[in-house]
Design a protein around this motif. Structure first.
Motif, PDB file in Angstrom:
ATOM      1  N   GLY A 174      -3.688   8.469 -11.511  1.00  8.21           N
ATOM      2  CA  GLY A 174      -4.831   8.947 -10.740  1.00  8.21           C
ATOM      3  C   GLY A 174      -5.853   9.572 -11.665  1.00  8.21           C
ATOM      4  O   GLY A 174      -5.520  10.030 -12.764  1.00  8.21           O
ATOM      5  N   LEU A 204       0.851  -1.188   0.000  1.00 16.21           N
ATOM      6  CA  LEU A 204       0.000   0.000   0.000  1.00 16.21           C
ATOM      7  C   LEU A 204       0.890   1.241   0.000  1.00 16.21           C
ATOM      8  O   LEU A 204       2.060   1.181   0.345  1.00 16.21           O
ATOM      9  N   GLY A 222     -11.866   9.278  -9.344  1.00 18.19           N
ATOM     10  CA  GLY A 222     -11.436   8.486  -8.195  1.00 18.19           C
ATOM     11  C   GLY A 222     -11.301   9.358  -6.963  1.00 18.19           C
ATOM     12  O   GLY A 222     -11.772   9.020  -5.880  1.00 18.19           O
ATOM     13  N   VAL A 281      -8.090   1.339   1.193  1.00 16.71           N
ATOM     14  CA  VAL A 281      -6.947   1.323   0.280  1.00 16.71           C
ATOM     15  C   VAL A 281      -6.327  -0.057   0.126  1.00 16.71           C
ATOM     16  O   VAL A 281      -5.520  -0.264  -0.771  1.00 16.71           O
ATOM     17  N   ARG A 286     -10.243   0.272 -11.784  1.00 20.01           N
ATOM     18  CA  ARG A 286      -9.620  -0.515 -10.736  1.00 20.01           C
ATOM     19  C   ARG A 286      -9.210   0.366  -9.555  1.00 20.01           C
ATOM     20  O   ARG A 286      -9.338  -0.025  -8.398  1.00 20.01           O
ATOM     21  N   TYR A 287      -8.720   1.565  -9.856  1.00 20.71           N
ATOM     22  CA  TYR A 287      -8.244   2.417  -8.774  1.00 20.71           C
ATOM     23  C   TYR A 287      -9.339   3.314  -8.201  1.00 20.71           C
ATOM     24  O   TYR A 287      -9.233   3.777  -7.081  1.00 20.71           O
ATOM     25  N   GLY A 327      -7.154   6.647  -5.337  1.00 20.77           N
ATOM     26  CA  GLY A 327      -6.382   5.819  -6.251  1.00 20.77           C
ATOM     27  C   GLY A 327      -5.200   6.497  -6.902  1.00 20.77           C
ATOM     28  O   GLY A 327      -4.514   5.895  -7.717  1.00 20.77           O
ATOM     29  N   LEU A 360      -6.669  -1.134  -3.087  1.00 10.67           N
ATOM     30  CA  LEU A 360      -5.930  -0.391  -4.118  1.00 10.67           C
ATOM     31  C   LEU A 360      -4.546  -0.952  -4.365  1.00 10.67           C
ATOM     32  O   LEU A 360      -3.804  -0.425  -5.165  1.00 10.67           O
ATOM     33  N   ARG A 361      -4.173  -1.993  -3.629  1.00 13.15           N
ATOM     34  CA  ARG A 361      -2.765  -2.341  -3.632  1.00 13.15           C
ATOM     35  C   ARG A 361      -2.270  -2.777  -5.007  1.00 13.15           C
ATOM     36  O   ARG A 361      -3.006  -3.322  -5.810  1.00 13.15           O
ATOM     37  N   ASP A 362      -1.039  -2.450  -5.224  1.00 11.39           N
ATOM     38  CA  ASP A 362      -0.442  -2.731  -6.531  1.00 11.39           C
ATOM     39  C   ASP A 362      -0.258  -4.225  -6.717  1.00 11.39           C
ATOM     40  O   ASP A 362       0.002  -4.952  -5.770  1.00 11.39           O
ATOM     41  N   PRO A 378     -12.783   1.160  -5.598  1.00 15.79           N
ATOM     42  CA  PRO A 378     -12.803   0.848  -4.155  1.00 15.79           C
ATOM     43  C   PRO A 378     -13.391   1.965  -3.310  1.00 15.79           C
ATOM     44  O   PRO A 378     -14.175   1.706  -2.398  1.00 15.79           O
TER      45      PRO A 378
END
Lengths: 376, 686
Positions: free
Chosen positions: B637, B130, B641, B678, B383-384, B629, B681-683, B387
């Motif tokens: 970004g 994160l 978002g 978040v 995706r970003y 995001g 949101l993790r990569d 959430p």
């Protein structure tokens, strides 16, 4: 306008400074007491008003020859205030007037200052180190008296909303706990919402907006706030309430709130809704911003060898609908006669704190709080 | 690059060059110390030095921890909160009567607490990948809540043995203990730096991918960095407890911003890879000695933030004076431009012919490849951005279930959108700045100054609003221009420049208002914020237009594309012909304009302006951007978002305000929800 006023006062200052310099040759600065003021964060209305009053006190004709006052700001950071007080002691302070950022964190540095013979005067907040002089109101009493007033207004029954101060401070804790103790005695009084108001009208508005998002004003019977009654009344008017329907509110001593307490129809110069007489049911209390100026006066008295008590508990400035009275000019004499609210044409900021009168400070009136000018 | 240092050249010179940041910080500090000595009445004594060393020690210790995090490319907002937590735990559990309380034991307790919070941060940042800024922001709220649960007001006592040890003399009359403590920490760092872990920290900070390719276990390095830093904050907490002898739940929080300033003044680059803790410790002392300077110069209260801002800028500028500095490069470029103009070879002076190569047009029929569906094209944005919206919906449902009167209540939606509008506008400004990899810390007093000046000019008159509004927004643009010019042409780090500007603006607001802001908003402006068209306030309609404009600005204009370009790599952007400097200046102007607009709207909302009205908007303005995001290091970004982030935060606060939960619990819940939001949101694992 303001700019012109600024220019004028600048010109006055220059003239004054020239005068002082001319006089200074004979008087000599050596017999002046070196006093420092260590303020906290200056960026809010209360602090700025208190600073103005301290400066006015130092500039009064009874003081100006005795006091060499230096004002320094520490910001919100207790570490910096510690550093600042140390530096003041090193710079040869005879007395230090302090708005303490923390009642406990300054203890060791203040002990050290006292040991070196420096007189310490704390205003508004207390310092727990016993060698310091504390000048403030009794916060527990403030919470208790105002909560009792509200409970009686509601006949011991109803849903109330509380707007508290800055969490984690002693002042907020004492006031809120005292008020809750009172409400706990009335089983039919229910606290249905509690928000952190940070002692700011602007924050009170956002918090009240959040509370009223899910609960309409009709579902609330009264409010207990530390700062926020003025705003609460304004919001009720916006939502279509009439002045008669305004909820009883125990809260701060802002001038806007005081004006709202005047009966509807009172002739008030410069009034514009919601900063206008509404006959709002209120009890108004405050930590009075004159406490810093009084602290300075007491510090000078102590330096002159008078006996000054360690603990000065200021009378709680309480104003209710029965005692609210409009001032015309706001001189100290006029306030002594009992007036406690100021014309919006003179005080255009409704959030400005109105509790500026003290029996003990005839040196300062409205002009002191507004622009730092002492009474003649 | 051109002239590689000759290997036979003086190694001293190379050493100097390598430690320039630290050296210059040390010189600046000595100059300031000399200034104090020169102007103040008596000569500096050992006592002065001892006071100074204990005064700056807490910040210095914390700044050392922060530096290690920043070296690894991270960011830690929880530092101040950890200091408060350690302080209250010690003040609550130590027995003040116990004169012989063990210094070693309680120091270990403090450091242990710090390391535990660091491990919490590190776990989410290193293993769940994160973003540090949002994890540590959540942790900050959670720790602040826990701190208030431990101690809800100042009090308690710390055993005197701790104070005697940490504030005493190591060598009586010669060496104060705080300097020894800092020295020991720095020596420990020096040892660590030469281990494999130390090398790995710098490597991860310079380029995480390259480090991974070289076999560094990046996740573990990151985790350990936060644990080590936590230990430093813990020690700082122990020190402040020894110094104050008691507990205060708010004592550490204001140290946070000063800590970042100390790191930057000390020559460490934000973003990682370069610098070191020694410079930061000196930086902390530079910031602390400013207090003494203001005192001996007798700078009056209203000017003190201005003076501080100026000193901050000068200290950093002094550190960057060299032929390689941005300012020097800009001046050289200006010279080159001038001579080119004289020679008539400037691009704009050439004939504007079309000199492009005549390429043959692609003859293949277009549209052969089917355009991917809307969903596929916007998959990354979704995706970003999603959430935040999903969490927002959950919050609304919980509000309905818990408090009632939400989903079907137009009043609820009206309040929600009105309250969101401030953050939504700030999100565009702060978001754009963050997309370019910067940060705007001048938001609070841009809001404050603009609101106060507007109220002062308007004084309740609608007619005056017509000229006051453009005037105030113009002022905001000028503020942004100053920020932008400082960052682009003086080469100052955005954090330093905007932090300094914030101080200048605070001073300006105090001087303008004389401490008592007067005036109030006009009826039209008040109606705009609190009136009703149907069930909604007019500002709700304005917000709809604003969102469309913001999405268009960032997504469909050349300006927007340049912003993303810069965020993805300044060098690459420069080489592709983007006027980086000009775009950055515009970005900071946009941010200031948004802040100014918020100042105006807040004045309308509250009916008047007050000092400090913008104070509560700085951290949320950053939080919503990241929760929505965006990547704090720039380049990724989407405004929609960020808008989701705004709605989530405002909805959550509305829910919590409607309950009677104690503040401490609310802070913890707030932190946990943001953290939860978040995690989604993790990569992806790289």
């Amino acid at each position: 306008m303001r700019f012109l006023k600024g220019l004028k006062s600048l010109a006055a200052c220059t003239a004054l400074a020239a005068g002082i310099m001319a006089a200074g040759n004979t008087a000599g600065a050596a017999d002046k007491h070196k006093i420092f003021l260590s303020m906290s964060y200056i960026g809010n209305d209360w602090q700025a008003e208190a600073a103005n009053m301290v400066k006015a006190m130092a500039a009064h004709k009874s003081m100006v020859d005795k006091v060499d006052l230096q004002v320094q700001v520490a910001g919100p950071n207790a570490q910096r205030q510690i550093q600042q007080i140390n530096a003041m002691v090193q710079a040869g302070a005879e007395a230090i007037v302090i708005y303490p950022i923390s009642p406990t964190a300054l203890n060791s540095v203040i002990k050290n200052a006292c040991d070196k013979g420096v007189k310490i005067f704390a205003y508004d907040g207390d310092i727990s180190e016993p060698c310091a002089h504390n000048i403030s109101i009794d916060q527990t009493e403030a919470g208790r008296v105002t909560a009792e007033w509200l409970a009686q207004k509601l006949n011991g029954k109803g849903d109330i909303v509380m707007i508290t101060g800055v969490p984690g401070t002693s002042v907020d804790d004492l006031r809120t706990k005292a008020a809750k103790d009172v409400f706990a005695k009335y089983p039919d009084i229910k606290i249905v919402g509690e928000a952190v108001g940070m002692w700011s009208q602007a924050v009170a508005r956002t918090e009240l907006s959040k509370i009223t998002a899910t609960r309409s004003w009709d579902q609330i019977n009264g409010l207990w706030t530390q700062v926020g009654c003025y705003t609460a009344n304004a919001m009720q008017l916006e939502s279509g309430k009439t002045p008669e329907q305004l909820l009883p509110c125990a809260g701060e001593g802002s001038n806007g709130g005081r004006i709202q307490m005047l009966p509807v129809g009172t002739e008030v110069e410069g009034a514009a809704s919601p900063y206008a007489p509404l006959g709002a049911q209120r009890i108004s209390y405050a930590s009075p911003p004159y406490s810093g100026a009084l602290a300075l006066k007491l510090a000078v008295a102590a330096l002159e060898g008078q006996d000054v008590p360690k603990r000065v508990t200021l009378p709680l400035p309480i104003v209710t609908n029965e005692t609210v009275k409009l001032c015309n000019e706001g001189t100290w004499e006029e306030m002594k006669a009992g007036c406690n609210a100021f014309l919006p044409s003179l005080v255009s900021n409704p959030g400005w704190f109105g509790s500026i009168f003290s029996e003990q400070t005839p040196e300062i009136g409205l002009a002191a709080a507004l622009v730092g000018q002492p009474e003649p | 690059m051109k002239a590689a240092p000759s290997s036979s050249g003086a190694p001293v010179g190379r050493l100097l060059a390598r430690h320039r940041g630290v050296l210059i910080a040390a010189i600046v500090f000595l100059v300031l110390l000399g200034t104090v000595d020169l102007i103040s009445a008596g000569p500096l004594t050992y006592f002065d030095i001892a006071f100074l060393s204990s005064g700056g020690a807490t910040s210095a210790l914390a700044a050392i921890g922060q530096t290690i995090v920043i070296l690894s490319g991270g960011f830690d907002l929880s530092a101040g909160a950890v200091i408060s937590l350690v302080n209250v735990v010690l003040a609550r559990s130590m027995d003040p009567m116990d004169m012989e309380a063990s210094v070693v034991l309680w120091t270990a307790v403090g450091i242990g607490i710090g390391m535990l919070t660091g491990a919490f941060n590190g776990f989410f940042i290193a293993f769940l990948r994160l973003q540090p800024i949002v994890v540590t922001l959540s942790t900050m709220f959670i720790i602040q809540g826990v701190t208030l649960l431990v101690m809800d007001k100042p009090g308690g006592a710390v055993a005197p043995s701790l104070g005697t040890f940490y504030l005493g003399d190591a060598v009586t009359g010669w060496l104060p203990m705080p300097l020894v403590v800092i020295g020991v920490v720095l020596l420990a760092w020096l040892w660590l730096k030469n281990t494999r872990l130390g090398t790995a920290i710098y490597a991860v900070g310079s380029d995480a991918d390259a480090a991974a390719a070289a076999g560094v276990r990046v996740a573990w390095v990151r985790f350990l960095v936060y644990v080590i830093a936590g230990g430093c904050y813990g020690l700082a907490g122990v020190f402040i407890s020894a110094q104050t002898g008691s507990g205060d739940p708010l004592v550490g929080n204001p140290l946070l911003l000063a800590m970042f300033a100390a790191v930057v003044v000390g020559g460490t680059r934000l973003g990682g890879g370069r610098g070191g803790p020694l410079g930061s410790a000196i930086g902390a002392y530079i910031l602390m000695i400013v207090v003494n300077i203001l005192l001996v110069l007798n700078v009056s209260a209203y000017y003190s933030t201005i003076a501080e801002g100026a000193i901050l800028i000068l200290a950093v500028l002094a550190g960057s004076v060299s032929r390689q500095s941005v300012l020097a490069r800009q001046l050289r470029m200006l010279g080159t431009r001038l001579s080119a103009r004289q020679a008539g070879t400037l691009v704009s002076q050439l004939r504007q012919d079309d000199r492009r190569l005549a390429l043959q047009r692609d003859a293949r029929p277009r549209g052969a490849a089917e355009r991917p569906s809307l969903f596929v094209r916007n998959a990354e944005i979704l995706r970003y951005a999603l959430p935040a919206y999903i969490c927002f919906v959950i919050v609304v449902v919980v509000t309905q279930a818990w408090l009632g009167g939400a989903i079907l209540n137009p009043g609820y939606w009206n309040s929600l959108i009105v309250l969101s509008c401030f953050l939504a506008i700030l999100a565009l400004g702060q978001g754009t700045v963050i997309l370019t990899g910067g940060l705007d810390l001048s938001v609070p007093w841009t809001i404050g100054l603009c609101g106060i000046i507007l109220a002062g000019m308007v004084k309740g008159s609608d007619a005056a609003l017509l000229y006051a509004l453009p005037a105030v927004l113009l002022l905001a643009c000028v503020i942004g221009l100053v920020n932008g010019l400082g960052i682009v042409f003086l080469g100052l780090s955005p954090i330093v420049m905007t932090l300094a500007t914030n101080g200048l603006l605070q001073g300006a607001a105090l001087l303008y208002s004389n401490g008592t802001p007067d005036g109030f908003s006009s009826p039209m402006l008040r109606w705009f914020m609190t009136g009703k068209i149907g069930v909604f306030a007019p500002v709700v309609l304005f917000m709809a237009l604003f969102v469309i404009a913001a999405v268009t600005l960032l997504g469909r204009t050349p300006f927007g594309r340049r912003v993303y370009g810069i965020g993805n790599g300044v060098r690459a952007a420069e080489l592709s012909g983007i006027a980086v400097g000009r775009t950055l200046v515009l970005v900071y102007m946009l941010s200031a304009l948004c802040s100014g607009l918020v100042g105006v709207l807040l004045t309308g909302f509250s009916g008047q302006a007050s000092l400090g009205m913008g104070d509560d908007y700085l951290l949320p303005s950053i939080a919503v951007v990241v929760v929505g995001g965006a990547l704090i290091t720039g380049g990724r970004g989407h405004y929609l978002g960020m808008l989701g982030g705004v709605l989530l935060l405002t909805g959550l606060q509305t829910l919590l305000a409607g309950t009677t939960l104690p503040y401490a619990t609310r802070a913890i819940l707030f932190g946990l929800v943001v953290l939860g939001a978040v995690i989604a949101l993790r990569d992806k694992k790289t």
